[in-house]
Design an enzyme around this catalytic site. Structure first.
Site, PDB file in Angstrom:
ATOM      1  CD  GLU A 164      -2.519  -1.280   2.672  1.00 56.66           C
ATOM      2  OE1 GLU A 164      -3.459  -0.501   2.887  1.00 56.66           O
ATOM      3  OE2 GLU A 164      -2.107  -2.115   3.497  1.00 56.66           O
ATOM      4  NE  ARG A 214       4.171  -8.002  11.481  1.00 56.93           N
ATOM      5  CZ  ARG A 214       3.626  -6.792  11.387  1.00 56.93           C
ATOM      6  NH1 ARG A 214       2.316  -6.639  11.510  1.00 56.93           N
ATOM      7  NH2 ARG A 214       4.369  -5.746  11.145  1.00 56.93           N
ATOM      8  CE  LYS A 262       2.854   0.294   5.364  1.00 60.43           C
ATOM      9  NZ  LYS A 262       1.969   0.356   4.181  1.00 60.43           N
TER      10      LYS A 262
END
Length: 557
Positions: free
Chosen positions: A36, A264, A274
């Site tokens: 993204e 992850r 983020k």
């Protein structure tokens, strides 16, 4: 990439091989990396990049770069540019296969219309807060919206009017009609379109409704012919909706994409959220997204980490199904191993102590031969003269036993040069040692009569006349963790106040003059360093990449 991809055995590759064995995906394997464009990539993304591009190359397939740009309120071309730079720097190429979810906005709208016509989607007037309240909990079923049973015709009309801009942000959404009693909350009539009167960085003002990620992602995969949609573990509960959507739109089970989740990357002393990284930047705890203390790829690049070291690290940690925490020293081990082979050796003194060789002529200067790299070879010349500098810690007036550096009356060898003996210690009024007077065995350098004479200590040095002044930035972990390696919830309170030390009076041998930003060196006996982009012809700046000590290698012997 220049190097051949090797694949550590993992469950995803096993699944790919099983699919091929069963006659699926006869056109070949096709993966994608779908960032993204709302932030900078970090070390966790590097793992996903290496995995997706690596699986494609290992299986003689293709990997797309696709920007999932479905949220214009947070996206920017700055992030698009930085993401592409990071992927290229890591050594991967998407060829001519760069796509955007926004490329498919028309098709995605048509898919949404198809769901409405099938009675599988409806326009809902509930607010976001009401939708959340109606959804229920893990132990209680959800409650159907009062707008759930609108007619197909009414829903088509309202959705077209949403597209035409007749309604305000948040006034209506389009939801999939699935099962409000499903044990999986994602399946309780997932929102698939929302209204946002916001200019998009690619489509401008064409759209005022935008697809949600859960809707756009599987359909973008299907449109591009992706075979294996590899994503992190938090999307596992979204997989039933991924499959439901493709089922509902009649995509062929033998060719449509298959979502597979992996754990992850979690590193000690590191945050990869983020939101948290943005907080560090916006509140001034770091100098920017490329601050060398940041886990962003741009930060790691500026710190001096190499693409090969990051790829090797991602390969070594493997691919798992369960979350775990990887010790950051493992990453440091990989960069240290790479630089040990590829970084030239030079001499630099970070905390200078002056030495005068009293029996060396004042007007004499000679250039001594020195090795560049023990692996790749090569030589350079370093200047030697009467006045030198050594590290302050390489002299001790009252040393302990087994101290093999310089001391009053003691001898050491100067690297690539002579054996010297400390004859006199000069102090200032406060009693601090400021200068040493030494004599040199002038026959002890290479080729001399006493060149083979042994002394127990060897130290580095720089000559006063030719040494270059440099600013050296010593970086430590940005965040302190608990004994288990976990970052505390209040990560700001856990910031390491000593994560950066700046030395502005370091001295470096002249061979590094006018070297480009990004050039790596091993400062002998000190660590690995890289030339920082702040460097100018008149101002050298080095970042410490990593020290010489390798705790991970010692643990794993």
């Amino acid at each position: 990439m220049a190097e051949k991809i090797t694949m550590t055995p993992n469950f995803i590759q096993n699944m790919i091989e099983e699919d091929l064995k069963n006659g699926k995906y006869t056109e070949g394997i096709h993966t994608r990396f779908p960032p993204e464009p709302n932030g900078y990539l970090h070390i966790g993304h590097a793992k996903s990049i290496c995995l997706n591009f690596g699986l494609a190359e290992y299986n003689h397939g293709l990997c797309n770069l696709r920007f999932d740009d479905t949220n214009p309120t947070k996206e920017d071309t700055e992030y698009v540019d930085s993401i592409q730079e990071d992927i290229r720097w890591l050594g991967f190429s998407w060829g001519n296969r760069k796509f955007y979810a926004s490329d498919y906005f028309d098709k995605l709208y048509d898919f949404a219309v198809t769901l409405i016509k099938k009675g599988l989607a409806y326009v809902d007037d509930l607010s976001a807060e009401e939708i959340k309240a109606y959804r229920g909990t893990l132990t209680e079923p959800g409650k159907e919206s009062p707008y759930r049973n609108r007619s197909v015709e009414a829903n088509l009309d309202l959705f077209a009017r949403m597209k035409a801009g007749e309604f305000a942000d948040g006034e209506k959404v389009l939801r999939a009609k699935i099962d409000m009693a499903s044990p999986n909350l994602v399946m309780r009539d997932t929102v698939i379109y929302r209204i946002a009167h916001t200019k998009h960085h690619r489509t401008g003002d064409k759209w005022c409704i935008y697809p949600m990620y859960d809707f756009a992602h599987p359909l973008s995969d299907a449109i591009e012919g992706i075979t294996h949609s590899v994503c992190t573990l938090e999307f596992e509960e979204h997989r039933p909706f991924y499959d439901w959507l493709l089922d509902s739109l009649d995509f062929d089970p033998n060719t449509r994409p298959r979502q597979i989740e992996f754990a992850r990357l979690n590193l000690t002393n590191t945050v990869t959220s983020k939101r948290k990284l943005r907080q560090l930047v916006e509140e001034g705890y770091v100098r920017g997204w490329d601050d060398p203390r940041m886990p962003t790829i741009s930060g790691l690049r500026r710190r001096g980490y190499t693409p090969a070291s990051i790829r090797n690290f991602c390969r070594e940690i493997g691919v798992a199904k369960a979350d775990s925490i990887v010790d950051v020293s493992m990453l440091e081990h990989e960069v240290r191993a790479d630089l040990n082979e590829n970084a030239d050796r030079v001499m630099a003194v970070l905390h200078p102590l002056k030495i005068v060789i009293t029996n060396y002529p004042e007007d004499k200067e000679e250039w001594l031969l020195a090795d560049n790299n023990p692996v790749h070879g090569g030589h350079r010349f370093v200047p030697f003269s009467r006045t030198l500098y050594i590290e302050q810690e390489d002299f001790m007036e009252e040393p302990p036993k087994k101290y093999f550096r310089l001391k009053p009356g003691g001898e050491v060898r100067l690297k690539h040069a002579y054996i010297i003996k400390c004859e006199e210690v000069i102090k200032d009024e406060a009693g601090h040692v400021v200068e040493l007077h030494c004599t040199a065995d002038l026959d002890s350098k290479t080729g001399g009569k006493t060149a083979g004479r042994k002394v127990k200590g060897t130290i580095h040095w720089v000559a006063e006349k030719t040494a270059l002044k440099a600013e050296v930035r010593l970086y430590d972990y940005l965040i302190e963790t608990d004994e288990s390696g976990n970052v505390p919830k209040d990560f700001i309170a856990a910031l390491n106040k000593d994560s950066l030390e700046v030395i502005d009076n370091a001295l470096v041998e002249p061979s590094v003059k006018l070297t480009a930003a990004g050039t790596h060196y091993q400062f002998l006996r000190v660590g690995y360093f890289v030339v920082d982009p702040d460097t100018t012809p008149d101002h050298l700046v080095f970042n410490r990449v990593v020290g010489l000590r390798d705790s991970w290698a010692k643990v794993n012997k």
